[in-house]
Design a protein around this motif. Structure first.
Motif, mmCIF file in Angstrom:
data_model
loop_
_atom_site.group_PDB
_atom_site.id
_atom_site.type_symbol
_atom_site.label_atom_id
_atom_site.label_comp_id
_atom_site.label_asym_id
_atom_site.label_seq_id
_atom_site.Cartn_x
_atom_site.Cartn_y
_atom_site.Cartn_z
ATOM 1 N N GLY A 19 -10.812 -5.134 10.899
ATOM 2 C CA GLY A 19 -11.489 -3.914 10.473
ATOM 3 C C GLY A 19 -12.815 -4.167 9.814
ATOM 4 O O GLY A 19 -12.960 -5.028 8.960
ATOM 5 N N SER A 20 -13.814 -3.442 10.251
ATOM 6 C CA SER A 20 -15.107 -3.402 9.573
ATOM 7 C C SER A 20 -15.633 -2.004 9.745
ATOM 8 O O SER A 20 -15.534 -1.430 10.829
ATOM 9 C CB SER A 20 -16.084 -4.412 10.168
ATOM 10 O OG SER A 20 -16.323 -4.135 11.521
ATOM 11 N N LEU A 132 -2.933 -0.947 16.444
ATOM 12 C CA LEU A 132 -2.729 -1.223 15.019
ATOM 13 C C LEU A 132 -4.020 -1.786 14.457
ATOM 14 O O LEU A 132 -4.603 -2.713 15.031
ATOM 15 C CB LEU A 132 -1.588 -2.225 14.828
ATOM 16 C CG LEU A 132 -0.204 -1.780 15.309
ATOM 17 C CD1 LEU A 132 0.778 -2.946 15.260
ATOM 18 C CD2 LEU A 132 0.314 -0.622 14.475
ATOM 19 N N PHE A 133 -4.485 -1.220 13.348
ATOM 20 C CA PHE A 133 -5.746 -1.685 12.780
ATOM 21 C C PHE A 133 -5.653 -1.735 11.265
ATOM 22 O O PHE A 133 -4.706 -1.220 10.658
ATOM 23 C CB PHE A 133 -6.908 -0.791 13.231
ATOM 24 C CG PHE A 133 -6.918 0.596 12.629
ATOM 25 C CD1 PHE A 133 -7.688 0.884 11.507
ATOM 26 C CD2 PHE A 133 -6.168 1.628 13.194
ATOM 27 C CE1 PHE A 133 -7.702 2.160 10.951
ATOM 28 C CE2 PHE A 133 -6.186 2.905 12.659
ATOM 29 C CZ PHE A 133 -6.951 3.168 11.528
ATOM 30 N N THR A 134 -6.648 -2.353 10.682
ATOM 31 C CA THR A 134 -6.724 -2.463 9.226
ATOM 32 C C THR A 134 -8.068 -1.941 8.754
ATOM 33 O O THR A 134 -9.111 -2.460 9.169
ATOM 34 C CB THR A 134 -6.569 -3.925 8.775
ATOM 35 O OG1 THR A 134 -5.346 -4.458 9.288
ATOM 36 C CG2 THR A 134 -6.549 -4.023 7.240
ATOM 37 N N GLY A 135 -8.062 -0.906 7.957
ATOM 38 C CA GLY A 135 -9.291 -0.439 7.313
ATOM 39 C C GLY A 135 -10.129 0.490 8.147
ATOM 40 O O GLY A 135 -10.443 1.598 7.739
ATOM 41 N N ALA A 136 -10.536 0.042 9.337
ATOM 42 C CA ALA A 136 -11.395 0.843 10.199
ATOM 43 C C ALA A 136 -11.216 0.383 11.631
ATOM 44 O O ALA A 136 -10.764 -0.724 11.894
ATOM 45 C CB ALA A 136 -12.857 0.708 9.771
ATOM 46 N N VAL A 137 -11.595 1.267 12.570
ATOM 47 C CA VAL A 137 -11.366 0.955 13.977
ATOM 48 C C VAL A 137 -12.382 1.693 14.834
ATOM 49 O O VAL A 137 -12.896 2.747 14.440
ATOM 50 C CB VAL A 137 -9.925 1.339 14.385
ATOM 51 C CG1 VAL A 137 -9.755 2.858 14.439
ATOM 52 C CG2 VAL A 137 -9.502 0.696 15.704
ATOM 53 N N GLN A 138 -12.671 1.132 16.012
ATOM 54 C CA GLN A 138 -13.521 1.790 16.991
ATOM 55 C C GLN A 138 -12.635 2.330 18.106
ATOM 56 O O GLN A 138 -11.868 1.587 18.717
ATOM 57 C CB GLN A 138 -14.529 0.808 17.586
ATOM 58 C CG GLN A 138 -15.472 1.431 18.602
ATOM 59 C CD GLN A 138 -16.489 2.356 17.959
ATOM 60 O OE1 GLN A 138 -17.142 1.993 16.988
ATOM 61 N NE2 GLN A 138 -16.607 3.563 18.479
#
Length: 306
Positions: A19-20, A132-138
């Motif tokens: 995630g960013s 499944l993602f952490t924090g942010a996703v595209q």
């Protein structure tokens, strides 16, 4: 819930740890053009973030380009070397955590159930992919942060989930339990079902020419139908004795916990029914239970209900 007996789905894309969040996301809560569907927990998390950090929640829904973006490939494992051998060792796969195994199991079981249901209608069921993602996703609907909660993007037919939402659901909203978590996944799968059946597109067209109040009312009906579809899956899980005592109560508690009236009361101290977009606690638990009790998709027509 005996999720260990569920078939594990292969339609899971693990982007956790990648995630960013570089500057907002587009399409938040948008219903046009196959846009991002604000997930069942999205309003919950947005208001929590606004309260903690003093941010206007409308700002959280505002930024970003909103357009499709290319999906980045998962990073390749770096080559490793054995001690003193000088030879490249095969990449080792990290063990899958129990939480992810549970999610894969629930997703796999929804695939089996909806494949069978669609077959009775003479249709095929192409399953969605769960990211499944952490924090942010595209996503194909734009960038999104975990502040949105779980959501479905019709443009790429993918579900997006940061599992930290499960902790919020349990700790902040008093809805713990694995079946409560399964309800979250099954609800987002319900939106995929709506997309495949054309319901989502009909709502998009109706909302495009409706007042804000009527747009909200249509959104509520869409969300309640996804709750009912989640219950349809639960019906078949129960029929095969895959639920434990107390699971249904956990699921109903989770559905009620994310009711608009409860969230509004918590965040602003009063309730504005005209501002509902997901349904009240009573409505959400009622429609989820209707699916659980009947297992019949025909009983999930929230648009015909008065």
């Amino acid at each position: 819930m005996r999720w260990g007996d569920f078939r594990q789905s292969d339609n899971v894309e693990d982007r956790t740890g990648q995630g960013s969040f570089g500057g907002g996301y587009g399409g938040g809560g948008g219903f046009g053009g196959g846009g991002m569907r604000l997930g069942l927990g999205g309003i919950v998390i947005l208001f929590i973030v606004s309260l903690i950090f003093g941010i206007n929640p409308l700002q959280l829904l505002g930024g970003g380009d909103g357009g499709p973006a290319p999906q980045s490939a998962p990073p390749q494992a770096q080559p490793g070397y054995g001690p003193q051998s000088g030879a490249q060792a095969p990449a080792q796969k990290a063990p899958i955590p129990d939480e992810q195994r549970m999610i894969r199991g629930v997703l796999g079981d929804t695939e089996d159930v909806w494949t069978a249901v669609f077959r009775t209608m003479g249709k095929q069921y192409p399953p969605p992919t769960l990211v499944l993602f952490t924090g942010a996703v595209q996503s194909a609907c734009g960038r999104a942060s975990a502040a949105m909660g779980p959501f479905y993007c019709a443009a790429d037919q993918k579900l997006y989930l940061d599992t930290s939402f499960f902790r919020e659901l349990a700790q902040r909203f008093g809805a713990p339990g694995e079946f409560a978590q399964a309800y979250v996944v099954a609800h987002e799968v319900g939106h995929h079902v709506q997309n495949l059946l054309g319901t989502m597109q009909k709502v998009d067209r109706a909302q495009a020419r409706a007042s804000e109040r009527d747009r909200n009312a249509l959104s509520v009906r869409l969300e309640l139908q996804a709750d009912c579809y989640a219950g349809v899956w639960g019906y078949y899980a129960a029929k095969r004795n895959l639920l434990d005592p107390g699971d249904v109560d956990d699921g109903l508690r989770a559905a009620a916990a994310v009711g608009d009236d409860k969230i509004q009361k918590m965040t602003q101290g009063y309730v504005v029914p005209e501002g509902f977009t997901h349904g009240s606690a009573q409505q959400r638990s009622m429609w989820f239970k209707r699916g659980l009790d009947t297992g019949d998709i025909r009983n999930c027509d929230t648009f015909a209900a008065q």
